[in-house]
Motif scaffolding. Structure first.
Motif, PDB file in Angstrom:
ATOM      1  N   GLY A 138       0.794  -1.216   0.000  1.00 17.11           N
ATOM      2  CA  GLY A 138       0.000   0.000   0.000  1.00 17.11           C
ATOM      3  C   GLY A 138       0.825   1.264   0.000  1.00 17.11           C
ATOM      4  N   TYR A 139       2.173   1.144  -0.126  1.00 14.39           N
ATOM      5  CA  TYR A 139       3.051   2.315  -0.141  1.00 14.39           C
ATOM      6  C   TYR A 139       3.580   2.581  -1.548  1.00 14.39           C
ATOM      7  CZ  TYR A 139       3.039   2.538   4.939  1.00 14.39           C
ATOM      8  OH  TYR A 139       2.661   2.673   6.247  1.00 14.39           O
ATOM      9  N   ARG A 193       9.527   0.575   4.511  1.00 16.57           N
ATOM     10  CA  ARG A 193       9.056   1.806   5.151  1.00 16.57           C
ATOM     11  C   ARG A 193      10.178   2.818   5.328  1.00 16.57           C
ATOM     12  NH1 ARG A 193       6.119  -2.233   7.944  1.00 16.57           N
ATOM     13  NH2 ARG A 193       3.863  -2.030   7.640  1.00 16.57           N
ATOM     14  N   ARG A 194      11.371   2.329   5.587  1.00 19.53           N
ATOM     15  CA  ARG A 194      12.473   3.280   5.765  1.00 19.53           C
ATOM     16  C   ARG A 194      12.797   3.981   4.453  1.00 19.53           C
ATOM     17  NH1 ARG A 194      17.876  -0.462   6.725  1.00 19.53           N
ATOM     18  NH2 ARG A 194      17.943  -1.464   4.675  1.00 19.53           N
ATOM     19  N   SER A 195      12.517   3.340   3.317  1.00 16.00           N
ATOM     20  CA  SER A 195      12.702   4.017   2.037  1.00 16.00           C
ATOM     21  C   SER A 195      11.704   5.165   1.892  1.00 16.00           C
ATOM     22  CB  SER A 195      12.521   3.019   0.885  1.00 16.00           C
ATOM     23  OG  SER A 195      13.469   1.973   0.960  1.00 16.00           O
ATOM     24  N   VAL A 196      10.495   4.949   2.352  1.00 14.91           N
ATOM     25  CA  VAL A 196       9.497   6.021   2.322  1.00 14.91           C
ATOM     26  C   VAL A 196       9.969   7.197   3.171  1.00 14.91           C
ATOM     27  CG1 VAL A 196       7.106   6.615   2.822  1.00 14.91           C
ATOM     28  CG2 VAL A 196       7.662   4.331   1.987  1.00 14.91           C
ATOM     29  N   ALA A 197      10.432   6.873   4.390  1.00 14.07           N
ATOM     30  CA  ALA A 197      10.881   7.945   5.289  1.00 14.07           C
ATOM     31  C   ALA A 197      12.065   8.694   4.707  1.00 14.07           C
ATOM     32  CB  ALA A 197      11.242   7.346   6.646  1.00 14.07           C
ATOM     33  N   LEU A 198      13.016   7.961   4.091  1.00 15.64           N
ATOM     34  CA  LEU A 198      14.190   8.607   3.531  1.00 15.64           C
ATOM     35  C   LEU A 198      13.827   9.536   2.381  1.00 15.64           C
ATOM     36  CD1 LEU A 198      17.268   8.929   3.307  1.00 15.64           C
ATOM     37  CD2 LEU A 198      17.290   6.890   1.842  1.00 15.64           C
ATOM     38  N   VAL A 257      10.827  13.370  -4.231  1.00 18.64           N
ATOM     39  CA  VAL A 257      10.125  12.265  -3.591  1.00 18.64           C
ATOM     40  C   VAL A 257       9.889  11.103  -4.563  1.00 18.64           C
ATOM     41  CG1 VAL A 257       7.753  12.973  -4.091  1.00 18.64           C
ATOM     42  CG2 VAL A 257       8.260  11.795  -1.947  1.00 18.64           C
ATOM     43  N   VAL A 258       9.909  11.355  -5.869  1.00 17.61           N
ATOM     44  CA  VAL A 258       9.673  10.294  -6.857  1.00 17.61           C
ATOM     45  C   VAL A 258      10.965   9.798  -7.482  1.00 17.61           C
ATOM     46  CG1 VAL A 258       7.373  11.180  -7.388  1.00 17.61           C
ATOM     47  CG2 VAL A 258       9.329  11.971  -8.723  1.00 17.61           C
ATOM     48  N   ARG A 259      12.075   9.983  -6.798  1.00 13.55           N
ATOM     49  CA  ARG A 259      13.377   9.653  -7.407  1.00 13.55           C
ATOM     50  C   ARG A 259      13.524   8.154  -7.695  1.00 13.55           C
ATOM     51  NH1 ARG A 259      17.569   7.769  -4.058  1.00 13.55           N
ATOM     52  NH2 ARG A 259      16.894   7.339  -1.917  1.00 13.55           N
ATOM     53  N   ARG A 260      12.920   7.308  -6.882  1.00 14.88           N
ATOM     54  CA  ARG A 260      13.057   5.863  -7.111  1.00 14.88           C
ATOM     55  C   ARG A 260      12.192   5.402  -8.281  1.00 14.88           C
ATOM     56  NH1 ARG A 260      15.423   3.371  -2.442  1.00 14.88           N
ATOM     57  NH2 ARG A 260      15.455   4.824  -0.677  1.00 14.88           N
ATOM     58  N   ARG A 261      11.049   6.033  -8.473  1.00 11.66           N
ATOM     59  CA  ARG A 261      10.131   5.616  -9.531  1.00 11.66           C
ATOM     60  C   ARG A 261      10.503   6.241 -10.865  1.00 11.66           C
ATOM     61  NH1 ARG A 261       4.884   3.597  -9.534  1.00 11.66           N
ATOM     62  NH2 ARG A 261       4.451   2.857 -11.644  1.00 11.66           N
TER      63      ARG A 261
END
Length: 449
Positions: free
Chosen positions: A17-18, A24-29, A71-75
């Protein structure tokens, strides 16, 4: 120990759902980096608005929106790098440029795209730095460096703001791919080991089944022949006891001798079984499955004992035929060729074939005349047991039949690469023929008898 793919699948995703984040730590980072980048760009937007004559609020909002793209750097790492390149003339988004180039280099984006975007960032940084630095030098009248100063500093700035991030990203990407490859290899090895373990257990079970079958066949041959002769002699003893006491005594002695021989062979076989169990017992007592090596050792021990010098030999065929004669069978033995030693398993199999064939004659063809033929050839030994039709005048001993005699003989012969044929004859009798190769010498193709 590292978790395997099966373990990770069983554990399930920790970030369901993320969106595109795996942990989760990737979301926080990423959210934290986006906030810092937005704050940086917002502060730099104040100066940008002053230089361009725009309202400060517009510059700040522009900076906040542009910085939050991180915030969208991974995608979408390409989008982040393109935004940072576009903001280079405004001298905004240094953190976004560094992190974007690192993410782009570490991602699975094709290398040619990474090179092109990194080159664009390098050139953009060089141009902006060159222009700003040249303006600063022109505004300071008391500072007069040489013509080399501006280009050299611009190159250092451009390389310093792009090369480290790109190189570090390439290193992390290569390391990540290596770890993933090692993890996949570990998963593959684990699956292979599991398959090998299953296959080893199947082989162990097959070995146990084969050994049980072989032992059952040996016991059938020993017990069936001896007991059949004992029953025949007992019947004869019952018939002649009132008329010829001396012959009855001889028959009783023969029954006793055969019983003792049967007991001796059974004791030897049970002793071999106990020695095989002693090999398997330590492994079985360890609490796990019996290892294949232990089963193989036990099987080897039993097979070695069965093939020892104490087993039956072709030289004992005369005694075997004599026992049947003493039981009242009319049997002739003919031997072609010179008797020579064969491998123990060959001699035992040949002996057991003749023994079982004579037992079948006692069971199913009482009073029938029987011929036993043995032929020693170049690299094989052939045997044939043929009986005529049973004599109606001779009473049937009433011996039971389990239907395993011919099957056991066939298995023995085929197991050594020989040829086995059995069936009724035109004269109303039955014939059993077998050819065994001499496994201790040069092999040759067995021929018919």
């Amino acid at each position: 120990m590292t978790a395997t793919g099966a373990d990770r699948e069983a554990a399930g995703s920790t970030t369901r759902g993320y969106w595109w984040w795996e942990r989760r730590r990737s979301v926080a980072l990423d959210v934290g980096l986006a906030l810092v980048s937005a704050l940086e760009c917002g502060l730099e937007g104040v100066e940008f608005a002053g230089n361009t004559g725009l309202p400060v609020s517009v510059g700040v909002v522009f900076g906040l929106l542009a910085g939050s793209v991180l915030v969208v750097r991974r995608r979408w790492p390409i989008v982040v790098v393109l935004v940072s390149i576009g903001m280079t003339p405004a001298e905004m988004g240094f953190l976004m440029a560094l992190v974007g180039l690192y993410t782009l280099a570490a991602s699975e984006v094709p290398r040619r795209i990474t090179v092109v975007l990194a080159g664009m960032a390098l050139v953009g940084t060089f141009i902006v730095t060159y222009v700003r630095l040249r303006q600063s030098v022109a505004e300071q009248a008391d500072f007069g460096p040489g013509d080399w100063y501006v280009p050299l500093v611009s190159v250092f700035m451009a390389v310093g703001l792009t090369a480290p991030a790109v190189l570090f990203g390439l290193y992390i990407g290569a390391r990540r791919r290596l770890m993933e490859s090692l993890r996949e290899r570990a998963d593959s090895l684990e699956r292979e080991l599991s398959l090998l373990a299953d296959r080893a257990e199947e082989r162990a079970e097959w070995a146990r089944t084969e050994e049980r079958t072989r032992i059952a066949r040996e016991m059938h041959d020993v017990v069936a022949h001896r007991v059949s002769l004992m029953v025949v002699h007992a019947a004869a003893l019952q018939a002649v006891a009132p008329k010829d006491p001396a012959k009855a005594v001889r028959n009783a002695a023969l029954v006793g001798d055969m019983g003792r021989q049967a007991l001796t062979e059974l004791r030897e076989m049970l002793g071999v079984l106990r020695s095989g169990d002693a090999l398997v017992a330590p492994a079985a007592g360890s609490g796990g499955a019996v290892p294949l090596a232990s089963v193989a050792q036990a099987a080897a021990a039993v097979a070695a004992a069965a093939a020892s010098e104490d087993g039956p030999r072709l030289s004992e065929l005369e005694a075997l035929v004599a026992q049947s004669r003493q039981a009242g069978m009319v049997v002739e033995l003919s031997v072609d060729g010179e008797l020579r030693p064969y491998a123990p398993e060959v001699e035992q199999t040949a002996f057991r074939v003749v023994q079982e064939a004579l037992t079948n004659v006692h069971k199913h063809a009482a009073g029938a005349k029987t011929w036993v033929r043995l032929a020693h050839r170049g690299s094989e030994v052939a045997m044939q047991v043929e009986n005529g039709p049973s004599d109606a005048a001779v009473a049937d001993a009433g011996l039971p039949s389990g239907g395993n005699g011919l099957v056991g003989m066939r298995e023995r012969v085929l197991g050594l690469g020989g040829v086995f044929v059995s069936g009724p004859t035109d004269a109303g009798g039955f014939r059993v023929s077998a050819v065994l190769p001499d496994v201790s010498g040069p092999h040759s193709s067995p021929s018919g008898v």
